[in-house]
Design a protein around this motif. Sequence first.
Motif, PDB file in Angstrom:
ATOM      1  N   ASN B 147       0.765  -1.104  -0.076  1.00 13.46           N
ATOM      2  CA  ASN B 147      -0.051  -0.040   0.010  1.00 13.46           C
ATOM      3  C   ASN B 147       0.823   1.254  -0.294  1.00 13.46           C
ATOM      4  O   ASN B 147       1.879   1.417   1.026  1.00 13.46           O
ATOM      5  N   LEU B 148       0.506   2.098  -0.885  1.00 11.48           N
ATOM      6  CA  LEU B 148       1.312   3.472  -0.861  1.00 11.48           C
ATOM      7  C   LEU B 148       1.272   4.232   0.424  1.00 11.48           C
ATOM      8  O   LEU B 148       2.451   4.727   0.721  1.00 11.48           O
ATOM      9  N   ALA B 149       0.271   4.157   0.886  1.00 12.94           N
ATOM     10  CA  ALA B 149       0.213   5.039   2.093  1.00 12.94           C
ATOM     11  C   ALA B 149       1.306   4.564   3.230  1.00 12.94           C
ATOM     12  O   ALA B 149       1.734   5.207   4.044  1.00 12.94           O
ATOM     13  N   HIS B 150       1.459   3.164   3.290  1.00 16.95           N
ATOM     14  CA  HIS B 150       2.386   2.612   4.154  1.00 16.95           C
ATOM     15  C   HIS B 150       3.663   3.216   3.797  1.00 16.95           C
ATOM     16  O   HIS B 150       4.391   3.500   4.864  1.00 16.95           O
ATOM     17  N   LEU B 151       3.970   3.184   2.654  1.00 19.62           N
ATOM     18  CA  LEU B 151       5.293   3.755   2.275  1.00 19.62           C
ATOM     19  C   LEU B 151       5.473   5.341   2.859  1.00 19.62           C
ATOM     20  O   LEU B 151       6.632   5.763   3.483  1.00 19.62           O
ATOM     21  N   LEU B 152       4.591   5.860   2.479  1.00 18.21           N
ATOM     22  CA  LEU B 152       4.689   7.435   2.671  1.00 18.21           C
ATOM     23  C   LEU B 152       4.729   7.688   4.335  1.00 18.21           C
ATOM     24  O   LEU B 152       5.021   8.931   4.542  1.00 18.21           O
ATOM     25  N   ASP B 153       3.998   6.776   4.921  1.00 16.52           N
ATOM     26  CA  ASP B 153       3.971   6.861   6.510  1.00 16.52           C
ATOM     27  C   ASP B 153       5.338   6.729   6.895  1.00 16.52           C
ATOM     28  O   ASP B 153       5.809   7.323   7.958  1.00 16.52           O
ATOM     29  N   LYS B 154       6.164   5.998   6.392  1.00 15.65           N
ATOM     30  CA  LYS B 154       7.496   5.673   6.552  1.00 15.65           C
ATOM     31  C   LYS B 154       8.427   6.699   6.280  1.00 15.65           C
ATOM     32  O   LYS B 154       9.400   6.925   7.362  1.00 15.65           O
ATOM     33  N   VAL B 155       8.150   7.624   5.261  1.00 13.28           N
ATOM     34  CA  VAL B 155       8.979   8.825   5.086  1.00 13.28           C
ATOM     35  C   VAL B 155       8.519  10.075   5.491  1.00 13.28           C
ATOM     36  O   VAL B 155       9.142  11.096   5.829  1.00 13.28           O
ATOM     37  N   ALA B 186      -3.134   9.242  -3.740  1.00 16.93           N
ATOM     38  CA  ALA B 186      -1.989   8.538  -3.239  1.00 16.93           C
ATOM     39  C   ALA B 186      -2.416   7.838  -1.994  1.00 16.93           C
ATOM     40  O   ALA B 186      -1.919   6.587  -1.557  1.00 16.93           O
ATOM     41  N   ARG B 187      -3.242   8.377  -1.174  1.00 14.27           N
ATOM     42  CA  ARG B 187      -3.660   7.850   0.170  1.00 14.27           C
ATOM     43  C   ARG B 187      -5.038   7.038   0.191  1.00 14.27           C
ATOM     44  O   ARG B 187      -5.439   6.291   1.022  1.00 14.27           O
ATOM     45  N   HIS B 188      -5.349   6.543  -1.238  1.00 13.73           N
ATOM     46  CA  HIS B 188      -6.726   5.736  -1.468  1.00 13.73           C
ATOM     47  C   HIS B 188      -6.152   4.456  -0.993  1.00 13.73           C
ATOM     48  O   HIS B 188      -5.088   3.825  -1.365  1.00 13.73           O
ATOM     49  N   PRO B 189      -7.014   3.568  -0.264  1.00 15.86           N
ATOM     50  CA  PRO B 189      -6.805   2.172   0.234  1.00 15.86           C
ATOM     51  C   PRO B 189      -6.161   1.159  -0.855  1.00 15.86           C
ATOM     52  O   PRO B 189      -5.329   0.340  -0.567  1.00 15.86           O
ATOM     53  N   GLN B 190      -6.754   1.626  -2.327  1.00 17.56           N
ATOM     54  CA  GLN B 190      -6.211   0.640  -3.161  1.00 17.56           C
ATOM     55  C   GLN B 190      -5.174   1.025  -3.915  1.00 17.56           C
ATOM     56  O   GLN B 190      -4.347   0.249  -4.884  1.00 17.56           O
ATOM     57  N   THR B 191      -4.398   2.118  -3.757  1.00 19.51           N
ATOM     58  CA  THR B 191      -3.173   2.509  -4.522  1.00 19.51           C
ATOM     59  C   THR B 191      -2.175   2.202  -3.995  1.00 19.51           C
ATOM     60  O   THR B 191      -1.888   2.020  -2.556  1.00 19.51           O
ATOM     61  N   MET B 192      -1.310   1.358  -4.664  1.00 19.21           N
ATOM     62  CA  MET B 192      -0.089   0.480  -4.145  1.00 19.21           C
ATOM     63  C   MET B 192       0.933   0.554  -5.330  1.00 19.21           C
ATOM     64  O   MET B 192       0.847   0.911  -6.486  1.00 19.21           O
ATOM     65  N   MET B 193       1.946   0.120  -4.694  1.00 19.07           N
ATOM     66  CA  MET B 193       3.340  -0.147  -5.501  1.00 19.07           C
ATOM     67  C   MET B 193       3.283  -1.636  -5.653  1.00 19.07           C
ATOM     68  O   MET B 193       3.606  -2.351  -4.781  1.00 19.07           O
ATOM     69  N   ARG B 213      -0.175   1.171  -9.006  1.00 16.71           N
ATOM     70  CA  ARG B 213      -1.659   0.901  -9.444  1.00 16.71           C
ATOM     71  C   ARG B 213      -2.337   2.089  -8.637  1.00 16.71           C
ATOM     72  O   ARG B 213      -2.368   2.257  -7.462  1.00 16.71           O
ATOM     73  N   VAL B 214      -2.913   2.617  -9.534  1.00 17.38           N
ATOM     74  CA  VAL B 214      -3.803   3.844  -8.937  1.00 17.38           C
ATOM     75  C   VAL B 214      -5.182   3.649  -9.523  1.00 17.38           C
ATOM     76  O   VAL B 214      -5.663   4.050 -10.549  1.00 17.38           O
ATOM     77  N   GLU B 215      -5.974   2.629  -9.113  1.00 15.11           N
ATOM     78  CA  GLU B 215      -7.548   2.317  -9.549  1.00 15.11           C
ATOM     79  C   GLU B 215      -8.106   3.771  -9.542  1.00 15.11           C
ATOM     80  O   GLU B 215      -7.646   4.594  -8.832  1.00 15.11           O
ATOM     81  N   ARG B 216      -9.177   3.536 -10.075  1.00 17.08           N
ATOM     82  CA  ARG B 216     -10.041   4.754 -10.576  1.00 17.08           C
ATOM     83  C   ARG B 216      -9.431   5.641 -11.546  1.00 17.08           C
ATOM     84  O   ARG B 216     -10.269   6.642 -11.807  1.00 17.08           O
ATOM     85  N   HIS B 217      -8.362   5.232 -12.052  1.00 19.32           N
ATOM     86  CA  HIS B 217      -7.689   6.171 -13.306  1.00 19.32           C
ATOM     87  C   HIS B 217      -7.522   5.325 -14.576  1.00 19.32           C
ATOM     88  O   HIS B 217      -7.219   4.063 -14.152  1.00 19.32           O
TER      89      HIS B 217
END
Lengths: 285, 258
Positions: B147-155, B186-193, B213-217
């Motif tokens: 999940n991208l939000a997981h990475l964003l929280d780390k940095v 970026a913080r959408h639950p389905q957005t991921m690397m 993966r940025v679903e909805r786009h």
Amino acid sequence: MTDMIAALDPADPAPVPVAEPPLAPRVQEPDHSHARTTRLWHWVNLVALITLFMSGLMIFNAHPRLYWGEYGNRDEPAWLVIGQQGPRGFLEIAGSRIDTTGVLGRYEDGEGQMRSRAFPGWATIPTDYNLADARHWHFFFAWIFAFGLLFFMVFSLFNGHIRTMIAMRRAEWHPRALWRTIVDHARFDFHTAPGEAYNPLQKLSYIAVIFVMLPLMIVTGLAMSPGTDAALHFPSMMFGGRQTARSLHFIIAFSLVGFLILHVALVIVHKPLTLLRGMTIGHRR
Amino acid sequence: MSDTKSPIILTRRALVGSLAVASGGLLSGCDALNSNRGWRDTLLLAEKGNMALQRTIQGSRRRAREYSERDIGRSVPANGTRAPTDADYLKQAATGFSDWTLTIDGLVETPTRFALGQIRSMPKQTQITRHDCVEGWSAIGKWTGVNLAHLLDKVQVKDSARYLVFHCADTLRAGPYYESIDMEDARHPQTMMAWALNDELLPIGNGAPLRLRVERHLGYKHAKYVRRIEAVADYRLAYGGGGGYWEDAAGYEWYAGI
């Protein structure tokens, strides 16, 4: 309202103050003129639909294959393909192929150059292949089309357009009445019943176009959008998937072109000037 | 039936020809408009309207539809770059991407370089979603990643960061590929690397070893071969200013929800 003069009987030697309006339905020429909102919408909608159709053909050119179901791509079977094989263009529907060189698949552009494209440049906006620009045109006119239709529907409900002109009377649903109007049309007899703006066949086609096909164009269009699909889910699900919605979008678009051709043809063979006047400047004075 | 006997009958060729001339007049007008700056700006109002409308009905948490295993199709076709030819990428591919890293920097508290192995060992999420290409086709695949939000929280992304710019390892005709999204996506639950497709490590055509993966786009937002994620205040300052390779090179909309 326009018939104050007609209400006065010239044969009556002693005109009394108009106290009793004529009760019997008067047989008279239908007025053929439309409310201002109807006239405005009609022409705005025509421009929007033509632009949407032609930019839509360009968008289709980006992937000239149609599928049923949720997904479809070059590795999946398509029910409709426009393509080229060597110098020849073809249209393939459900596996049967016809040669369409010159019109579909392969065409000659303005400079005499043969090009490989599903729909030829003279039918698309813009002329040359440009998916981005075609999408800009398409979405801009989609807003005009969608809100135009919405306003027209709301106005038509309130100003009586639907009730007085388009709504089918109970008697008109009778199979014999429907058959009658079909036979009349086949004989180029387009008369309407006294007091009616349209005959049943006209009413049914306007109902089909305004309340079924045009709204379906919007819903199938939105069903293709990943953003709308994420928000609402139902537009694509009600059609059985994004690619089915895309196929229907294409089929209904061509049905609307069919309607347009028939509509214009019938106006021309019926009373072209009167009808054109009724849809442009409106009431006769 | 012959043309000589009945000159009034329109031949198909004549019909097509006259249609072509008629629409040619209309079209040259459209083409002239198409290159008019003011008209183009007018047309682009629709993009703002589309984004405003979709964001309103989506909220920030509405999810793209997810499917079951049996809905997965024959393939997720590779489009755009199918196999990068950049020297650096080829070197990485030759060693199975063992030295691949993902850098997250820009407006973040702790700029970090993550090793690929590190990312693959983070909590993973899997979703079976539909990939919709701007061209019109779709494919359903099963994506696995972090999940991208997981990475964003780390940095720890700073509040001043409003967009993420994804720098990619592939170069196309007009330059290096890149994309950008806003923090809501970026913080959408389905957005991921994502690093796997259909239970296999990502194939090169689908963006090995790491893609967005940025679903909805639409598909072009889903940057492949991602090497660096930069948090920025304004994506318009990056590269050509359009916010993405195709936005710059071809004029695609930055908002790709439709």
